[in-house]
Scaffold this motif. Structure first.
Motif, PDB file in Angstrom:
ATOM      1  N   ALA A  57       4.887 -26.055  38.557  1.00 25.31           N
ATOM      2  CA  ALA A  57       5.421 -24.845  37.937  1.00 25.31           C
ATOM      3  C   ALA A  57       4.465 -23.676  38.099  1.00 25.31           C
ATOM      4  N   PHE A  58       5.030 -22.475  38.157  1.00 22.13           N
ATOM      5  CA  PHE A  58       4.212 -21.265  38.179  1.00 22.13           C
ATOM      6  C   PHE A  58       3.430 -21.174  36.871  1.00 22.13           C
ATOM      7  N   SER A  59       4.148 -21.134  35.761  1.00 24.36           N
ATOM      8  CA  SER A  59       3.510 -21.150  34.439  1.00 24.36           C
ATOM      9  C   SER A  59       4.586 -21.461  33.415  1.00 24.36           C
ATOM     10  N   PRO A  74      -8.419 -11.704  25.839  1.00 27.40           N
ATOM     11  CA  PRO A  74      -7.397 -10.702  26.124  1.00 27.40           C
ATOM     12  C   PRO A  74      -6.003 -11.207  25.756  1.00 27.40           C
ATOM     13  N   THR A  75      -5.223 -10.331  25.173  1.00 27.29           N
ATOM     14  CA  THR A  75      -3.873 -10.690  24.765  1.00 27.29           C
ATOM     15  C   THR A  75      -2.944 -10.694  25.969  1.00 27.29           C
ATOM     16  N   MET A  76      -1.727 -11.186  25.767  1.00 28.18           N
ATOM     17  CA  MET A  76      -0.746 -11.154  26.856  1.00 28.18           C
ATOM     18  C   MET A  76      -0.411  -9.723  27.248  1.00 28.18           C
ATOM     19  N   ARG A  77      -0.392  -8.835  26.280  1.00 27.31           N
ATOM     20  CA  ARG A  77      -0.114  -7.433  26.615  1.00 27.31           C
ATOM     21  C   ARG A  77      -1.208  -6.878  27.518  1.00 27.31           C
ATOM     22  N   ARG A 101       5.309 -17.074  28.321  1.00 28.11           N
ATOM     23  CA  ARG A 101       4.297 -16.178  28.867  1.00 28.11           C
ATOM     24  C   ARG A 101       4.337 -16.129  30.384  1.00 28.11           C
ATOM     25  N   GLY A 102       4.796 -17.221  31.013  1.00 29.03           N
ATOM     26  CA  GLY A 102       4.927 -17.206  32.467  1.00 29.03           C
ATOM     27  C   GLY A 102       5.928 -16.163  32.921  1.00 29.03           C
ATOM     28  N   VAL A 103       7.029 -16.024  32.180  1.00 24.59           N
ATOM     29  CA  VAL A 103       8.019 -14.984  32.480  1.00 24.59           C
ATOM     30  C   VAL A 103       7.421 -13.609  32.230  1.00 24.59           C
ATOM     31  N   ALA A 104       6.674 -13.471  31.142  1.00 20.90           N
ATOM     32  CA  ALA A 104       6.041 -12.182  30.838  1.00 20.90           C
ATOM     33  C   ALA A 104       5.133 -11.740  31.973  1.00 20.90           C
ATOM     34  N   LEU A 105       4.329 -12.660  32.503  1.00 19.31           N
ATOM     35  CA  LEU A 105       3.432 -12.337  33.605  1.00 19.31           C
ATOM     36  C   LEU A 105       4.210 -11.956  34.847  1.00 19.31           C
ATOM     37  N   VAL A 125      12.439 -17.609  20.594  1.00 17.44           N
ATOM     38  CA  VAL A 125      13.341 -17.509  19.451  1.00 17.44           C
ATOM     39  C   VAL A 125      13.499 -18.852  18.747  1.00 17.44           C
ATOM     40  N   SER A 126      13.323 -19.955  19.484  1.00 15.75           N
ATOM     41  CA  SER A 126      13.494 -21.284  18.898  1.00 15.75           C
ATOM     42  C   SER A 126      12.391 -21.625  17.897  1.00 15.75           C
ATOM     43  N   ILE A 127      11.274 -20.903  17.930  1.00 21.08           N
ATOM     44  CA  ILE A 127      10.214 -21.109  16.942  1.00 21.08           C
ATOM     45  C   ILE A 127      10.025 -19.851  16.084  1.00 21.08           C
ATOM     46  N   GLY A 128      11.085 -19.056  15.994  1.00 22.13           N
ATOM     47  CA  GLY A 128      11.085 -17.930  15.074  1.00 22.13           C
ATOM     48  C   GLY A 128      10.268 -16.738  15.506  1.00 22.13           C
ATOM     49  N   GLN A 129       9.986 -16.630  16.802  1.00 24.68           N
ATOM     50  CA  GLN A 129       9.204 -15.512  17.299  1.00 24.68           C
ATOM     51  C   GLN A 129       9.963 -14.778  18.402  1.00 24.68           C
ATOM     52  N   ILE A 130       9.370 -13.711  18.915  1.00 22.89           N
ATOM     53  CA  ILE A 130       9.975 -12.958  20.002  1.00 22.89           C
ATOM     54  C   ILE A 130       8.992 -12.932  21.170  1.00 22.89           C
ATOM     55  N   PRO A 131       9.494 -12.724  22.381  1.00 26.15           N
ATOM     56  CA  PRO A 131       8.592 -12.656  23.538  1.00 26.15           C
ATOM     57  C   PRO A 131       7.570 -11.540  23.369  1.00 26.15           C
ATOM     58  N   SER A 132       6.409 -11.743  23.966  1.00 24.64           N
ATOM     59  CA  SER A 132       5.310 -10.786  23.819  1.00 24.64           C
ATOM     60  C   SER A 132       4.907 -10.209  25.166  1.00 24.64           C
ATOM     61  N   GLY A 133       3.838  -9.421  25.137  1.00 25.23           N
ATOM     62  CA  GLY A 133       3.289  -8.880  26.376  1.00 25.23           C
ATOM     63  C   GLY A 133       4.098  -7.767  27.007  1.00 25.23           C
ATOM     64  N   GLY A 134       5.018  -7.164  26.237  1.00 26.37           N
ATOM     65  CA  GLY A 134       5.885  -6.126  26.795  1.00 26.37           C
ATOM     66  C   GLY A 134       7.134  -6.692  27.437  1.00 26.37           C
ATOM     67  N   THR A 135       7.395  -7.988  27.225  1.00 25.66           N
ATOM     68  CA  THR A 135       8.547  -8.638  27.853  1.00 25.66           C
ATOM     69  C   THR A 135       9.861  -7.985  27.461  1.00 25.66           C
ATOM     70  N   THR A 136      10.038  -7.686  26.185  1.00 29.67           N
ATOM     71  CA  THR A 136      11.309  -7.101  25.749  1.00 29.67           C
ATOM     72  C   THR A 136      11.549  -5.745  26.410  1.00 29.67           C
TER      73      THR A 136
END
Length: 452
Positions: A57-59, A74-77, A101-105, A125-136
């Motif tokens: 896998a890529f990530s 360093p954060t994902m952002r 995070r692989g998608v975010a990158l 979303v399955s663990i009650g969070q939202i994507p990070s790193g500017g993904t949205t």
């Protein structure tokens, strides 16, 4: 340990994530990748960067760190910004299951290629969070409101072809995505191409009316009991009206809200509980590819169903109607109710009704632990959610009882038990209140707490 490998060939830096087994973008990988990008940009002989992942896998991998913990730098952002702001084009080659995070990158890169069998998923979303790193913000610029929300709200993998239709990736290759990404880097160098920043794209906003209509439709369809999906929609809406960096700030704020909300801890708990107990309580039906209850799982389910019925009858005896009880539970997101009603809503009664039902379920679970039917509290939580007896966002009765405060709940049960045995305090609860981890305290594992 070297978690990111590289070599420079013909002016192209071939960068490979090498953090087996899934190249998850944990802090050490993020730090090494940023340092490498800084070093590569300082070289005059690098005209493009080809980035892939070692292995299958890529990530991939979901961030299951404690929601109360702050992301380390360093954060994902910061990592995604470092990739997007590279002075030379960055092309990523995707393979396998690319998640979180692989998608975010990948979205932060300037071009994305994928092998045919690649899948992309944003399961936060399955663990009650939202994507990070500017993904949205990046995803909305590529795929529009509906495409972005489908991927983030569903949480399920999409194929490379589906990602291509939504403009998330630029091309699909039959095999050897690293070679294809390398060749693309060569063409970009020959053409003198500049980096194409996702943050500067506007394709997803082309149909402004349709964009906002999609958001409105999703809001209407969405229930009010889940926090993370609402925040995802908020971020997608913000992407169309805020400058990119401000939108990323907004995303960070919404993510912090989600992480602080009790639902994040509950959903993370049930995610882990299912994986901890599935093989003990359930088995995979080869014909339907669905998990069914083993005998041990059926015993837990029957005990919970019995407790549900007894609690329902006790609340009726205490003055509530069947319609009020079912309506209160439905308004709180319950799918299976004591009396099978789903029409009326009695949200004002939900706090009291759900508290009493949780106590009944917890009591039944504690007795199963006491008599050795099950070995861990997570089994009760997993079965309660799988059978629809409790909403996923509660984390199950053992987790929910601890979140309510075991000492207070025990005191309430002592009062309620004066009129109904379903709320009799189990001996294990008397022990669990002594420990911060409640039923999960190591001191209680295998302990004899049977009454004298």
């Amino acid at each position: 340990m070297k978690l990111v490998k590289h070599r420079v060939v013909e002016g192209i830096a071939v960068v490979v994530l090498a953090a087996p087994p899934l190249n998850a973008l944990e802090q050490p990988v993020r730090a090494q990748l940023i340092d490498l990008l800084d070093a590569l940009q300082a070289r005059d002989d690098v005209g493009a960067i080809c980035m892939t992942g070692e292995g299958v896998a890529f990530s991939a991998g979901l961030d299951l760190s404690d929601p109360a913990e702050k992301e380390t730098r360093p954060t994902m952002r910061e990592l995604c910004a470092a990739v997007e702001n590279c002075r030379v084009p960055v092309v990523v080659g995707l393979r396998g299951a690319v998640m979180g995070r692989g998608v975010a990158l990948a979205l932060a890169a300037h071009h994305r290629l994928a092998e045919q069998k690649t899948t992309l998923a944003l399961p936060e979303v399955s663990i009650g969070q939202i994507p990070s790193g500017g993904t949205t913000q990046r995803l909305a610029r590529l795929a529009g409101a509906d495409g972005a929300m489908s991927l983030m709200l569903g949480g399920r993998p999409v194929s490379a072809s589906a990602a291509m239709e939504r403009r998330i990736i630029d091309g699909i290759v039959s095999s050897n995505v690293q070679a294809a990404a390398y060749e693309m880097c060569k063409r970009l160098i020959e053409e003198g191409a500049s980096p194409r920043k996702t943050s500067e794209l506007r394709d997803g906003f082309a149909d402004g009316i349709g964009y906002m209509q999609a958001i409105g439709t999703r809001r209407q369809e969405l229930g009010k009991n889940l926090v993370a999906p609402v925040r995802i929609i908020d971020c997608v809406e913000a992407a169309a009206v805020l400058p990119f960096e401000v939108g990323c700030d907004y995303e960070e704020e919404r993510l912090l809200e989600c992480r602080k909300n009790p639902q994040a801890a509950a959903l993370r708990h049930i995610f882990l509980a299912e994986r901890q107990t599935n093989s003990k309580l359930t088995e995979l039906d080869p014909e339907t590819n669905r998990r069914t209850l083993k005998k041990s799982g059926e015993m837990v389910a029957r005990a919970l169903l019995t407790a549900q019925g007894q609690a329902g009858e006790a609340m009726v005896a205490d003055g509530l109607t069947q319609e009020q009880i079912d309506g209160a539970l439905v308004s709180a997101g319950y799918r299976r109710t004591p009396f099978g009603g789903t029409t009326a809503s009695h949200a004002n009664l939900a706090p009291d009704v759900t508290r009493k039902l949780t106590a009944a379920f917890m009591g039944a679970g504690a007795r199963l632990l006491e008599d050795g039917t099950i070995e861990e509290p997570a089994a009760v939580d997993a079965i309660s959610v799988q059978t629809g007896l409790m909403p996923r966002q509660t984390g199950g009765p053992m987790h929910a009882a601890r979140a309510m405060g075991l000492l207070r709940l025990r005191n309430d049960m002592r009062k309620w038990s004066e009129t109904a045995n379903v709320w009799d305090v189990p001996p294990l609860l008397d022990e669990a209140v002594k420990y911060a981890k409640g039923f999960d305290a190591p001191e209680l594992l295998g302990a004899d707490v049977s009454p004298d």
